[in-house]
Design a protein around this motif. Structure first.
Motif, PDB file in Angstrom:
ATOM      1  N   ALA A 236      11.357  -3.188  -1.137  1.00 25.06           N
ATOM      2  CA  ALA A 236      10.290  -2.437  -1.792  1.00 25.06           C
ATOM      3  C   ALA A 236       8.932  -3.079  -1.530  1.00 25.06           C
ATOM      4  N   LEU A 237       8.894  -4.400  -1.518  1.00 27.97           N
ATOM      5  CA  LEU A 237       7.639  -5.098  -1.246  1.00 27.97           C
ATOM      6  C   LEU A 237       7.186  -4.854   0.189  1.00 27.97           C
ATOM      7  N   ILE A 238       8.102  -4.923   1.128  1.00 28.99           N
ATOM      8  CA  ILE A 238       7.763  -4.657   2.526  1.00 28.99           C
ATOM      9  C   ILE A 238       7.325  -3.202   2.696  1.00 28.99           C
ATOM     10  N   GLY A 239       8.052  -2.286   2.057  1.00 30.67           N
ATOM     11  CA  GLY A 239       7.673  -0.875   2.127  1.00 30.67           C
ATOM     12  C   GLY A 239       6.324  -0.613   1.491  1.00 30.67           C
ATOM     13  N   GLY A 240       6.039  -1.303   0.393  1.00 34.15           N
ATOM     14  CA  GLY A 240       4.745  -1.138  -0.262  1.00 34.15           C
ATOM     15  C   GLY A 240       3.608  -1.649   0.592  1.00 34.15           C
ATOM     16  N   PHE A 241       3.809  -2.778   1.233  1.00 32.83           N
ATOM     17  CA  PHE A 241       2.781  -3.310   2.138  1.00 32.83           C
ATOM     18  C   PHE A 241       2.550  -2.362   3.307  1.00 32.83           C
ATOM     19  N   ALA A 242       3.622  -1.782   3.842  1.00 28.89           N
ATOM     20  CA  ALA A 242       3.509  -0.948   5.034  1.00 28.89           C
ATOM     21  C   ALA A 242       3.040   0.470   4.723  1.00 28.89           C
ATOM     22  N   MET A 243       3.480   1.033   3.577  1.00 36.21           N
ATOM     23  CA  MET A 243       3.245   2.452   3.308  1.00 36.21           C
ATOM     24  C   MET A 243       2.498   2.728   2.009  1.00 36.21           C
ATOM     25  N   GLY A 244       2.247   1.710   1.212  1.00 39.55           N
ATOM     26  CA  GLY A 244       1.485   1.914  -0.014  1.00 39.55           C
ATOM     27  C   GLY A 244       2.320   1.808  -1.272  1.00 39.55           C
ATOM     28  N   PRO A 245       1.669   1.740  -2.439  1.00 41.67           N
ATOM     29  CA  PRO A 245       2.367   1.523  -3.710  1.00 41.67           C
ATOM     30  C   PRO A 245       3.323   2.643  -4.104  1.00 41.67           C
ATOM     31  N   LEU A 246       3.015   3.894  -3.741  1.00 37.30           N
ATOM     32  CA  LEU A 246       3.911   4.994  -4.085  1.00 37.30           C
ATOM     33  C   LEU A 246       5.269   4.810  -3.417  1.00 37.30           C
ATOM     34  N   ALA A 247       5.255   4.369  -2.170  1.00 33.31           N
ATOM     35  CA  ALA A 247       6.508   4.109  -1.458  1.00 33.31           C
ATOM     36  C   ALA A 247       7.294   2.995  -2.148  1.00 33.31           C
ATOM     37  N   ALA A 248       6.597   1.970  -2.610  1.00 29.66           N
ATOM     38  CA  ALA A 248       7.258   0.863  -3.308  1.00 29.66           C
ATOM     39  C   ALA A 248       7.954   1.356  -4.566  1.00 29.66           C
ATOM     40  N   ILE A 249       7.288   2.243  -5.322  1.00 33.57           N
ATOM     41  CA  ILE A 249       7.888   2.791  -6.537  1.00 33.57           C
ATOM     42  C   ILE A 249       9.129   3.618  -6.206  1.00 33.57           C
TER      43      ILE A 249
END
Length: 212
Positions: A55-68
């Motif tokens: 989730a952290l990697i996804g958030g860094f790459a695609m933004g906070p909505l992706a992390a959620i």
């Protein structure tokens, strides 16, 4: 160029490819959830894992909505397929709230300026926030819920488990200070260190899939 034309040129915030990337990262998070173990600083029902890493990697790459989205998928799936370790949803609720408390602020900070220095600041700030929030939530919400579900409402039983590790524990404050807070700090530190090491090569792959 008109505003309409500009809007047409913009990509949607959450494309189908981005959702696919979130799903893949959520699957990795679910796998990592099973790679868990107890620690010497907290009772055995506090299980250490690095499932917030995708989730952290996804958030860094695609933004906070992706992390959620990644955290939500992970928590919902674990709620449905983890009957061997029932927590009546308490563990999943805790993992979702604290996971988001870690990865969402980090993603927001990093998104403002994508540099290594900003990433370090984001990880430190979000790790501290998650650890402090975790201590407060455990003291006032999660531990009382867990005690009610498994110990007939006896919070003292949980404190006794903490006292078996640190004999000086005799209050909820002591328990959260020496068990819960360090547990979450160590988790944030480990996940942050791994992220700094593997993010760059993975981010190019994730962005490539999302933009394909």
């Amino acid at each position: 160029m008109s505003d309409l034309a500009k809007n047409k040129d913009k990509k949607p915030n959450l494309s189908t490819r981005t959702i696919v990337s979130c799903g893949m990262l959520a699957a990795c998070a679910i796998i990592l959830t099973y790679l868990e173990f107890p620690t010497f600083i907290a009772p055995s029902f506090y299980r250490f894992n690095i499932s917030d890493l995708p989730a952290l990697i996804g958030g860094f790459a695609m933004g906070p909505l992706a992390a959620i989205i990644i955290e939500l998928i992970k928590s919902l799936v674990m709620l449905l397929i983890n009957p061997s370790n029932p927590t009546m949803g308490i563990g999943e609720l805790s993992n979702f709230i604290l996971g988001c408390a870690f990865v969402v602020p980090a993603s927001i900070i990093y998104r403002r300026k994508k540099t290594k220095k900003t990433a370090v600041i984001a990880l430190i700030a979000s790790g501290l926030f998650m650890a402090l929030l975790g201590a407060v939530l455990n003291a006032f919400v999660l531990i009382p819920m867990y005690a009610s579900a498994y110990f007939n409402g006896s919070i003292e039983s949980i404190l006794d488990m903490g006292a078996a590790i640190f004999p000086f524990i005799d209050s909820m404050f002591d328990f959260c200070l020496v068990c819960v807070l360090p547990f979450n700090l160590i988790k944030a530190l480990v996940v942050s260190a791994i992220t700094m090491f593997i993010y760059k090569p993975l981010s190019m792959l994730i962005k490539g899939i999302s933009n394909y």
